[in-house]
Structure formats: structure tokens, C-alpha cells
Design a protein around this motif. Structure first.
Motif, mmCIF file in Angstrom:
data_model
loop_
_atom_site.group_PDB
_atom_site.id
_atom_site.type_symbol
_atom_site.label_atom_id
_atom_site.label_comp_id
_atom_site.label_asym_id
_atom_site.label_seq_id
_atom_site.Cartn_x
_atom_site.Cartn_y
_atom_site.Cartn_z
ATOM 1 N N LYS A 1 0.826 -1.203 0.000
ATOM 2 C CA LYS A 1 0.000 0.000 0.000
ATOM 3 C C LYS A 1 0.864 1.259 0.000
ATOM 4 O O LYS A 1 0.595 2.209 -0.742
ATOM 5 C CB LYS A 1 -0.917 -0.016 1.220
ATOM 6 C CG LYS A 1 -1.917 1.107 1.256
ATOM 7 C CD LYS A 1 -2.929 0.906 2.355
ATOM 8 C CE LYS A 1 -2.461 1.617 3.587
ATOM 9 N NZ LYS A 1 -3.462 1.668 4.647
ATOM 10 N N ASN A 2 1.929 1.268 0.780
ATOM 11 C CA ASN A 2 2.830 2.421 0.814
ATOM 12 C C ASN A 2 3.560 2.601 -0.513
ATOM 13 O O ASN A 2 3.768 3.727 -0.966
ATOM 14 C CB ASN A 2 3.833 2.282 1.954
ATOM 15 C CG ASN A 2 3.186 2.441 3.312
ATOM 16 O OD1 ASN A 2 2.146 3.056 3.431
ATOM 17 N ND2 ASN A 2 3.795 1.867 4.328
ATOM 18 N N ARG A 3 3.944 1.506 -1.158
ATOM 19 C CA ARG A 3 4.619 1.583 -2.450
ATOM 20 C C ARG A 3 3.684 2.163 -3.509
ATOM 21 O O ARG A 3 4.081 3.022 -4.301
ATOM 22 C CB ARG A 3 5.093 0.188 -2.871
ATOM 23 C CG ARG A 3 5.961 0.212 -4.107
ATOM 24 C CD ARG A 3 6.470 -1.167 -4.515
ATOM 25 N NE ARG A 3 7.043 -1.895 -3.403
ATOM 26 C CZ ARG A 3 6.667 -3.134 -3.044
ATOM 27 N NH1 ARG A 3 5.731 -3.778 -3.716
ATOM 28 N NH2 ARG A 3 7.233 -3.732 -2.021
ATOM 29 N N ILE A 4 2.432 1.711 -3.510
ATOM 30 C CA ILE A 4 1.444 2.226 -4.460
ATOM 31 C C ILE A 4 1.194 3.719 -4.197
ATOM 32 O O ILE A 4 1.105 4.515 -5.125
ATOM 33 C CB ILE A 4 0.127 1.435 -4.368
ATOM 34 C CG1 ILE A 4 0.351 -0.008 -4.790
ATOM 35 C CG2 ILE A 4 -0.973 2.075 -5.197
ATOM 36 C CD1 ILE A 4 0.754 -0.191 -6.225
ATOM 37 N N LYS A 5 1.093 4.111 -2.927
ATOM 38 C CA LYS A 5 0.867 5.520 -2.587
ATOM 39 C C LYS A 5 2.028 6.385 -3.052
ATOM 40 O O LYS A 5 1.814 7.461 -3.606
ATOM 41 C CB LYS A 5 0.669 5.690 -1.088
ATOM 42 C CG LYS A 5 0.368 7.130 -0.705
ATOM 43 C CD LYS A 5 0.241 7.304 0.770
ATOM 44 C CE LYS A 5 -0.054 8.704 1.208
ATOM 45 N NZ LYS A 5 0.389 9.777 0.402
#
Length: 71
Positions: free
Chosen positions: A11-15
Motif C-alpha cells: 500500500k505504501n509503495r502504491i501511494k
């Protein structure tokens, strides 16, 4: 790694990717013409099929804060 930890990392990588790709003009100057987003009608069923969700042309009169303007 547990599934929840993997999910949070993903999720952090996508954000980070989205934030990097979606940067636009961060500020407007006094006197520029801008369009305003029609927030009350953005949900499905609150606007007609071909209705534009951008309202008029407004002139920026004053900068009130980092992302706040007097139109």
C-alpha cells in the motif's frame, strides 16, 4: 513476513507511485483564471450523464493559505 505487513508495504509503495505521478501545479498566482470542482455533484446519481463537473472561470483574488484561495 505476515500478510498484513506485506499489505502495508504494498500500500505504501502504491501511494508513493501515485503521489509521484499525480503532482500538478501546486499554487496559483493572483489574477490567474481557474476552474472550480463541483463537489456536491461528484457522486454517482447526483449529476446528469454529460454534465460538466468543473464550474466556470474564476479569477484568483487572494492567496489565503497553501491550498486556499479567494476566488
Amino acid at each position: 513476513m505476515k500478510a498484513k505487513e506485506k499489505f502495508i508495504l504494498h500500500k505504501n509503495r502504491i501511494k508513493r507511485w501515485f503521489d509521484k505521478k499525480s503532482t500538478g501545479k501546486a499554487s496559483f498566482n493572483v489574477g490567474e483564471l481557474v476552474l472550480k470542482w463541483d463537489k456536491p455533484h461528484e457522486d454517482k446519481g447526483k449529476h446528469m450523464k454529460f454534465q460538466s463537473l468543473w464550474i466556470g472561470q474564476y479569477i484568483v483574488h487572494n492567496n489565503l493559505g497553501p491550498y486556499t484561495y479567494h476566488l
